[in-house]
Write a protein that holds these residues in place. Structure first.
Motif, PDB file in Angstrom:
ATOM      1  N   GLY A 162       0.827  -1.200   0.000  1.00 43.60           N
ATOM      2  CA  GLY A 162       0.000   0.000   0.000  1.00 43.60           C
ATOM      3  C   GLY A 162       0.860   1.247   0.000  1.00 43.60           C
ATOM      4  O   GLY A 162       1.504   1.561   1.007  1.00 43.60           O
ATOM      5  N   ILE A 163       0.915   1.928  -1.113  1.00 44.47           N
ATOM      6  CA  ILE A 163       1.706   3.152  -1.182  1.00 44.47           C
ATOM      7  C   ILE A 163       1.218   4.139  -0.113  1.00 44.47           C
ATOM      8  O   ILE A 163       0.028   4.388   0.029  1.00 44.47           O
ATOM      9  N   GLY A 164       2.156   4.655   0.666  1.00 48.26           N
ATOM     10  CA  GLY A 164       1.829   5.575   1.752  1.00 48.26           C
ATOM     11  C   GLY A 164       1.648   4.914   3.094  1.00 48.26           C
ATOM     12  O   GLY A 164       1.487   5.612   4.112  1.00 48.26           O
ATOM     13  N   ASN A 165       1.714   3.573   3.130  1.00 46.64           N
ATOM     14  CA  ASN A 165       1.356   2.941   4.404  1.00 46.64           C
ATOM     15  C   ASN A 165       2.449   2.989   5.468  1.00 46.64           C
ATOM     16  O   ASN A 165       2.171   2.739   6.644  1.00 46.64           O
ATOM     17  N   SER A 166       3.683   3.347   5.119  1.00 52.14           N
ATOM     18  CA  SER A 166       4.678   3.509   6.186  1.00 52.14           C
ATOM     19  C   SER A 166       4.405   4.764   7.013  1.00 52.14           C
ATOM     20  O   SER A 166       4.782   4.842   8.193  1.00 52.14           O
ATOM     21  N   THR A 167       3.715   5.733   6.416  1.00 50.94           N
ATOM     22  CA  THR A 167       3.311   6.919   7.176  1.00 50.94           C
ATOM     23  C   THR A 167       2.205   6.556   8.158  1.00 50.94           C
ATOM     24  O   THR A 167       2.237   6.949   9.328  1.00 50.94           O
ATOM     25  N   ALA A 168       1.231   5.784   7.689  1.00 47.48           N
ATOM     26  CA  ALA A 168       0.174   5.311   8.586  1.00 47.48           C
ATOM     27  C   ALA A 168       0.764   4.450   9.696  1.00 47.48           C
ATOM     28  O   ALA A 168       0.358   4.546  10.866  1.00 47.48           O
ATOM     29  N   ALA A 169       1.734   3.614   9.357  1.00 46.88           N
ATOM     30  CA  ALA A 169       2.360   2.745  10.363  1.00 46.88           C
ATOM     31  C   ALA A 169       3.046   3.564  11.438  1.00 46.88           C
ATOM     32  O   ALA A 169       2.962   3.248  12.636  1.00 46.88           O
ATOM     33  N   ALA A 170       3.749   4.617  11.048  1.00 49.67           N
ATOM     34  CA  ALA A 170       4.415   5.484  12.029  1.00 49.67           C
ATOM     35  C   ALA A 170       3.395   6.149  12.938  1.00 49.67           C
ATOM     36  O   ALA A 170       3.606   6.273  14.151  1.00 49.67           O
ATOM     37  N   ALA A 171       2.264   6.565  12.365  1.00 47.34           N
ATOM     38  CA  ALA A 171       1.219   7.187  13.177  1.00 47.34           C
ATOM     39  C   ALA A 171       0.632   6.186  14.169  1.00 47.34           C
ATOM     40  O   ALA A 171       0.381   6.522  15.332  1.00 47.34           O
ATOM     41  N   LEU A 172       0.420   4.955  13.741  1.00 45.44           N
ATOM     42  CA  LEU A 172      -0.117   3.925  14.628  1.00 45.44           C
ATOM     43  C   LEU A 172       0.851   3.631  15.771  1.00 45.44           C
ATOM     44  O   LEU A 172       0.436   3.478  16.927  1.00 45.44           O
ATOM     45  N   ALA A 173       2.137   3.544  15.452  1.00 45.52           N
ATOM     46  CA  ALA A 173       3.133   3.266  16.489  1.00 45.52           C
ATOM     47  C   ALA A 173       3.195   4.402  17.502  1.00 45.52           C
ATOM     48  O   ALA A 173       3.245   4.175  18.718  1.00 45.52           O
ATOM     49  N   ALA A 174       3.180   5.633  17.009  1.00 45.40           N
ATOM     50  CA  ALA A 174       3.245   6.784  17.914  1.00 45.40           C
ATOM     51  C   ALA A 174       2.003   6.868  18.786  1.00 45.40           C
ATOM     52  O   ALA A 174       2.085   7.169  19.983  1.00 45.40           O
ATOM     53  N   ALA A 175       0.840   6.623  18.195  1.00 39.31           N
ATOM     54  CA  ALA A 175      -0.405   6.683  18.955  1.00 39.31           C
ATOM     55  C   ALA A 175      -0.468   5.580  20.004  1.00 39.31           C
ATOM     56  O   ALA A 175      -1.047   5.761  21.076  1.00 39.31           O
ATOM     57  N   SER A 176       0.133   4.442  19.707  1.00 37.21           N
ATOM     58  CA  SER A 176       0.065   3.291  20.607  1.00 37.21           C
ATOM     59  C   SER A 176       1.092   3.359  21.727  1.00 37.21           C
ATOM     60  O   SER A 176       0.799   3.001  22.875  1.00 37.21           O
ATOM     61  N   PHE A 177       2.312   3.817  21.394  1.00 45.69           N
ATOM     62  CA  PHE A 177       3.406   3.728  22.361  1.00 45.69           C
ATOM     63  C   PHE A 177       4.083   5.058  22.665  1.00 45.69           C
ATOM     64  O   PHE A 177       5.070   5.093  23.415  1.00 45.69           O
ATOM     65  N   GLY A 178       3.592   6.133  22.104  1.00 52.80           N
ATOM     66  CA  GLY A 178       4.155   7.435  22.407  1.00 52.80           C
ATOM     67  C   GLY A 178       5.438   7.710  21.645  1.00 52.80           C
ATOM     68  O   GLY A 178       5.821   6.987  20.730  1.00 52.80           O
ATOM     69  N   GLY A 179       6.096   8.777  22.030  1.00 50.02           N
ATOM     70  CA  GLY A 179       7.288   9.205  21.328  1.00 50.02           C
ATOM     71  C   GLY A 179       6.951  10.241  20.271  1.00 50.02           C
ATOM     72  O   GLY A 179       5.793  10.420  19.887  1.00 50.02           O
ATOM     73  N   ALA A 180       7.959  10.929  19.800  1.00 48.17           N
ATOM     74  CA  ALA A 180       7.772  11.938  18.769  1.00 48.17           C
ATOM     75  C   ALA A 180       7.588  11.278  17.413  1.00 48.17           C
ATOM     76  O   ALA A 180       8.116  10.186  17.172  1.00 48.17           O
ATOM     77  N   PRO A 181       6.854  11.913  16.502  1.00 53.04           N
ATOM     78  CA  PRO A 181       6.705  11.343  15.162  1.00 53.04           C
ATOM     79  C   PRO A 181       8.032  10.978  14.515  1.00 53.04           C
ATOM     80  O   PRO A 181       8.149   9.936  13.860  1.00 53.04           O
ATOM     81  N   ARG A 182       9.052  11.802  14.715  1.00 55.60           N
ATOM     82  CA  ARG A 182      10.357  11.525  14.099  1.00 55.60           C
ATOM     83  C   ARG A 182      10.967  10.225  14.618  1.00 55.60           C
ATOM     84  O   ARG A 182      11.796   9.608  13.941  1.00 55.60           O
ATOM     85  N   ASP A 183      10.571   9.781  15.810  1.00 57.15           N
ATOM     86  CA  ASP A 183      11.081   8.517  16.345  1.00 57.15           C
ATOM     87  C   ASP A 183      10.619   7.322  15.522  1.00 57.15           C
ATOM     88  O   ASP A 183      11.255   6.268  15.541  1.00 57.15           O
ATOM     89  N   TRP A 184       9.502   7.476  14.806  1.00 58.74           N
ATOM     90  CA  TRP A 184       8.876   6.344  14.116  1.00 58.74           C
ATOM     91  C   TRP A 184       8.938   6.448  12.604  1.00 58.74           C
ATOM     92  O   TRP A 184       8.749   5.449  11.904  1.00 58.74           O
ATOM     93  N   VAL A 185       9.187   7.636  12.090  1.00 55.82           N
ATOM     94  CA  VAL A 185       9.171   7.840  10.636  1.00 55.82           C
ATOM     95  C   VAL A 185      10.500   7.423  10.018  1.00 55.82           C
ATOM     96  O   VAL A 185      11.570   7.713  10.562  1.00 55.82           O
ATOM     97  N   GLY A 186      10.423   6.762   8.865  1.00 58.81           N
ATOM     98  CA  GLY A 186      11.616   6.376   8.113  1.00 58.81           C
ATOM     99  C   GLY A 186      11.413   6.629   6.629  1.00 58.81           C
ATOM    100  O   GLY A 186      10.387   7.177   6.213  1.00 58.81           O
ATOM    101  N   PRO A 187      12.353   6.188   5.802  1.00 59.15           N
ATOM    102  CA  PRO A 187      12.284   6.491   4.366  1.00 59.15           C
ATOM    103  C   PRO A 187      11.228   5.712   3.596  1.00 59.15           C
ATOM    104  O   PRO A 187      10.885   6.077   2.474  1.00 59.15           O
TER     105      PRO A 187
END
Length: 335
Positions: A162-187
């Protein structure tokens, strides 16, 4: 329909089954009798005992291994978060169906059947930065699509496209376990520094837009996830209900479990982390989930590819567990 309502889905998460401890113990005893020093096969021994518990037999097998790839499109792509257009999702599904993708080759090599489940590819989810990605009905339908795909498998490998789904994944991780968005976002698919900055902004905007509403596993999934991610969550819960162990793939696949585990930590008990991907947030997410990956090969393709490769290790573990002689059978002195 396995989950006729949101309440039924949440109830399933609240009544998670456990492995068969007698089968686990019998498998552990057998490991202690095989012609090797105790513990000398390391994780292979652990995998065999793990499978024994969930298959409820001393000598587990993988006869009906099944890889499932769920595909969905994301409205957040409009914010420039991917190196590829959303049309690539449809094109890659066609490639899966034609047998030309990496997962086709790797599933064959692992002795797995392969199912591809596209989910409303002509109807992307809404941009989660301005509203919920899915309505309750849409999210529930995606959960049930995943739950309905597991069939009669004795081992399930999960993957996504799914194109774009690594952004959704980062949002899910941040919402679930906290941390800054930059902690979860990758290329993800390979965006540059500017693309990563746009992804960080999108995740931050999504978290802000839904602040105060991310109160349950279902709400986190529907507000920030995607259809293919929700389908993975549905498959994980249905597999748990059926007592079937699941091999998870990379960051996006694993992010589907994050909202479940944040509210119901025991959901990870029947999961194997097939590998640790090169996506930066994956290792951090695995640590939060308490899952140790079987492999670390710098893979970041998705599709269930890393999990499929890990099935070779699982088969090796079961072959050693089943086929090795015991000290008594081999006439080898214990000491």
């Amino acid at each position: 329909m396995i989950f006729p309502s949101v309440a039924a889905f949440e109830a399933a998460l609240g009544t998670l089954s456990a492995p068969d401890e007698s089968a686990r113990m019998a498998a552990a005893v057998r490991q202690g009798q095989l012609t090797k020093p105790p513990g000398s096969l390391g994780r292979l021994e652990e995998v065999a005992i793990f499978l024994a518990g969930w298959q409820r037999r001393e000598r587990p097998v993988v006869e009906r291994g099944r890889a499932i790839v769920f595909a969905g499109n994301h409205g957040v792509v409009a914010r420039g978060v991917s190196a590829f257009p959303a049309a690539v999702t449809v094109q890659m599904v066609a490639n899966f169906e034609a047998g030309g993708a990496a997962i086709n080759a790797l599933a064959r090599a692992a002795g797995l059947s392969l199912a591809v489940v596209p989910l409303d590819l002509d109807r992307p989810t809404a941009d989660f930065t301005s509203g919920p990605a899915m309505s309750e009905a849409e999210c529930l339908a995606a959960l049930n699509a995943g739950a309905g795909a597991i069939g009669d498998a004795d081992l399930i490998v999960l993957g996504e496209m799914g194109i774009g789904n690594s952004t959704a994944a980062a949002a899910l991780a941040a919402a679930s376990f906290g941390g800054a968005p930059r902690d979860w976002v990758g290329p993800g698919t390979g965006v540059d520094a500017a693309g990563i900055a746009r992804k960080v902004e999108a995740v931050a905007a999504g978290l802000a837009a839904h602040a105060g509403a991310l109160t349950s596993a279902f709400e986190i999934l529907r507000r920030l996830g995607g259809r293919e991610i929700a389908a993975i969550a549905g498959a994980v819960v249905a597999a748990r209900q059926a007592g079937v162990p699941v091999v998870m793939d990379g960051f996006i696949c694993t992010s589907a479990v994050a909202p479940l585990a944040a509210h119901h930590p025991a959901i990870t008990d029947h999961l194997i982390a097939g590998h640790c991907s090169a996506e930066p947030g994956h290792r951090r997410l695995l640590e939060r989930l308490g899952l140790a990956p079987l492999l670390s090969l710098d893979m970041r393709l998705g599709e269930g590819s890393g999990a499929a490769v890990a099935v070779g290790v699982i088969r090796a573990a079961l072959a050693a567990h089943d086929s090795m002689a015991t000290f008594a059978e081999a006439g080898v002195s214990v000491g």
